[in-house]
Scaffold this motif. Structure first.
Motif, PDB file in Angstrom:
ATOM      1  N   SER A  53      17.776 -21.508 -84.793  1.00 49.48           N
ATOM      2  CA  SER A  53      16.575 -21.648 -83.979  1.00 49.48           C
ATOM      3  C   SER A  53      16.289 -20.419 -83.126  1.00 49.48           C
ATOM      4  O   SER A  53      15.324 -20.399 -82.366  1.00 49.48           O
ATOM      5  CB  SER A  53      16.711 -22.865 -83.064  1.00 49.48           C
ATOM      6  OG  SER A  53      17.768 -22.668 -82.138  1.00 49.48           O
ATOM      7  N   SER A  54      17.126 -19.373 -83.241  1.00 48.94           N
ATOM      8  CA  SER A  54      16.991 -18.223 -82.351  1.00 48.94           C
ATOM      9  C   SER A  54      15.677 -17.481 -82.556  1.00 48.94           C
ATOM     10  O   SER A  54      15.256 -16.717 -81.684  1.00 48.94           O
ATOM     11  CB  SER A  54      18.175 -17.267 -82.549  1.00 48.94           C
ATOM     12  OG  SER A  54      18.208 -16.789 -83.893  1.00 48.94           O
ATOM     13  N   ARG A  57      11.146 -19.438 -79.486  1.00 47.35           N
ATOM     14  CA  ARG A  57      11.326 -19.670 -78.045  1.00 47.35           C
ATOM     15  C   ARG A  57      10.803 -21.071 -77.728  1.00 47.35           C
ATOM     16  O   ARG A  57       9.611 -21.314 -77.762  1.00 47.35           O
ATOM     17  CB  ARG A  57      10.565 -18.602 -77.252  1.00 47.35           C
ATOM     18  CG  ARG A  57      10.617 -18.757 -75.750  1.00 47.35           C
ATOM     19  CD  ARG A  57      10.044 -17.531 -75.063  1.00 47.35           C
ATOM     20  NE  ARG A  57       8.695 -17.230 -75.517  1.00 47.35           N
ATOM     21  CZ  ARG A  57       7.593 -17.778 -74.998  1.00 47.35           C
ATOM     22  NH1 ARG A  57       7.684 -18.692 -74.035  1.00 47.35           N
ATOM     23  NH2 ARG A  57       6.400 -17.431 -75.444  1.00 47.35           N
ATOM     24  N   GLN A  59       9.936 -24.437 -75.611  1.00 46.47           N
ATOM     25  CA  GLN A  59       9.474 -24.786 -74.266  1.00 46.47           C
ATOM     26  C   GLN A  59       9.038 -26.247 -74.262  1.00 46.47           C
ATOM     27  O   GLN A  59       8.289 -26.683 -75.138  1.00 46.47           O
ATOM     28  CB  GLN A  59       8.301 -23.884 -73.868  1.00 46.47           C
ATOM     29  CG  GLN A  59       7.743 -24.143 -72.483  1.00 46.47           C
ATOM     30  CD  GLN A  59       6.676 -23.128 -72.122  1.00 46.47           C
ATOM     31  OE1 GLN A  59       6.873 -21.929 -72.253  1.00 46.47           O
ATOM     32  NE2 GLN A  59       5.526 -23.606 -71.671  1.00 46.47           N
ATOM     33  N   GLY A 116       6.889 -18.333 -81.836  1.00 48.33           N
ATOM     34  CA  GLY A 116       7.510 -17.390 -82.749  1.00 48.33           C
ATOM     35  C   GLY A 116       6.462 -16.586 -83.488  1.00 48.33           C
ATOM     36  O   GLY A 116       5.254 -16.837 -83.364  1.00 48.33           O
ATOM     37  N   GLU A 140       2.577 -13.746 -81.698  1.00 51.78           N
ATOM     38  CA  GLU A 140       3.418 -14.889 -81.305  1.00 51.78           C
ATOM     39  C   GLU A 140       2.524 -16.098 -81.086  1.00 51.78           C
ATOM     40  O   GLU A 140       1.553 -16.034 -80.333  1.00 51.78           O
ATOM     41  CB  GLU A 140       4.191 -14.591 -80.028  1.00 51.78           C
ATOM     42  CG  GLU A 140       5.159 -15.717 -79.673  1.00 51.78           C
ATOM     43  CD  GLU A 140       5.907 -15.492 -78.367  1.00 51.78           C
ATOM     44  OE1 GLU A 140       7.135 -15.377 -78.410  1.00 51.78           O
ATOM     45  OE2 GLU A 140       5.242 -15.456 -77.313  1.00 51.78           O
ATOM     46  N   ASP A 142       2.362 -20.748 -81.171  1.00 48.36           N
ATOM     47  CA  ASP A 142       3.112 -22.001 -81.076  1.00 48.36           C
ATOM     48  C   ASP A 142       3.154 -22.651 -82.452  1.00 48.36           C
ATOM     49  O   ASP A 142       2.168 -23.203 -82.917  1.00 48.36           O
ATOM     50  CB  ASP A 142       2.439 -22.927 -80.059  1.00 48.36           C
ATOM     51  CG  ASP A 142       3.156 -24.273 -79.942  1.00 48.36           C
ATOM     52  OD1 ASP A 142       4.282 -24.406 -80.450  1.00 48.36           O
ATOM     53  OD2 ASP A 142       2.559 -25.201 -79.350  1.00 48.36           O
TER      54      ASP A 142
END
Length: 240
Positions: A53-54, A57, A59, A116, A140, A142
Motif C-alpha cells: 500500500s506504500s 497516501r 486518509q 496516488g 495525484e 483519489d
C-alpha cells in the motif's frame, strides 16, 4: 487481482484483525466519544497495511452520528465491519454496545481516500476518439473517489478509444477506454477453426464489432454460428 482490489482486501483484513482483538472494545459515553474511537480504530487498521500500500497516501474522514440520536452509556463498545462494507471511498463502520443497561447498534459514516499517481484528461474527449500522448497528464488523485479502477500505466490507455464522452479533468478509469475495433458488425473476417487433430481457415461474417482479445460470434458460410477470440491482426480464433 488489481492493486485497488488488493488494497481494499488488505485494509478490510487489517481492520477485521484489529477489531477481533477484545482489547479494542472500549468505553464511550457520548456520540463524540464514538466518533473519536472510530477515527482511532480505522487509523490503526490502515497503519497495519503492508508494503503493497506504500504507493498510496491513505486518509480517513469520520462523519458524524445523527444529532437526534440518544444512546445509553456503554462500558464496552465494539466496532465491526458490516457485511459487504469495505475500507474504500464512502463506507461505514458498525458500533455495538456490549456492556450497558441498553444494547444498541449504530453505523458511523466514513470516507476513505487513497491518493496516488494516475492519468487525468487534459481536454474533452468524444466517444470513439483514440487517445494520444496529448490527451492525458499524470497527477495525484483519489483512487477511491469512484469504484472503478484507475488506469495507472501509459500503455493501458495510449491508443485506446474512449468508450463514452469524457470530460477534461476526469481521472482515467478502466471502464472509460476500450481497445479499438478491428472490424464492424457485418464485416467479413477470417476464422481459424481448431479441433482435435486439425485446423481449418475459413471466412465468415462478424455479428458484432470486435476488438483484440474480445469474444465475438461469427456466422459461417454454411449458416452455422460459432464463437471465437479476436487476434491482434483482426482474425478470429475458434475452437470446436
Amino acid at each position: 487481482m488489481s492493486l485497488i482490489r488488493l488494497l481494499q482486501a488488505l485494509a478490510a483484513a487489517a481492520l477485521v484483525a484489529l477489531l477481533g482483538n477484545p482489547a479494542q472494545a472500549q468505553q464511550a459515553s457520548s456520540a463524540q466519544d464514538l466518533v473519536a474511537l472510530t477515527q482511532q480504530w480505522v487509523d490503526q487498521a490502515l497503519a497495519q497495511l503492508p508494503a503493497e500500500s506504500s504507493a498510496l497516501r491513505m486518509q480517513v474522514t469520520v462523519g458524524q452520528l445523527d444529532a437526534r440520536l440518544r444512546l445509553a452509556p456503554c462500558a464496552r463498545v465494539e466496532p465491526y465491519l458490516p457485511p459487504g462494507a469495505r475500507l474504500w471511498g464512502r463506507t461505514r463502520l458498525g458500533l455495538r454496545c456490549l456492556g450497558g443497561e441498553t444494547r444498541w447498534n449504530v453505523f458511523v459514516p466514513l470516507t476513505v481516500q487513497a491518493f496516488g499517481p494516475a492519468w487525468v484528461l487534459t481536454g474533452n474527449i468524444a466517444t470513439g476518439h483514440a487517445l494520444s500522448e496529448a490527451d492525458a497528464v499524470q497527477a495525484e488523485v483519489d483512487w477511491a473517489a469512484e469504484p472503478a479502477a484507475v488506469v495507472t500505466s501509459r500503455e493501458a490507455w495510449l491508443g485506446q478509444v474512449a468508450a463514452r464522452q469524457l470530460v477534461a479533468g476526469q481521472t482515467l478509469r478502466q471502464h472509460m477506454v476500450r481497445a479499438p475495433h478491428l472490424f464492424k458488425a457485418g464485416s467479413p473476417v477470417q476464422v481459424r477453426v481448431q479441433g482435435p487433430g486439425y485446423a481449418v481457415t475459413s471466412s465468415g461474417q462478424a455479428m458484432s464489432a470486435g476488438a483484440a482479445g474480445q469474444n465475438v460470434r461469427i456466422r459461417m458460410a454454411n449458416g452455422k454460428i460459432i464463437a471465437g477470440i479476436v487476434n491482434d491482426d483482426g482474425t478470429v480464433e475458434a475452437n470446436l
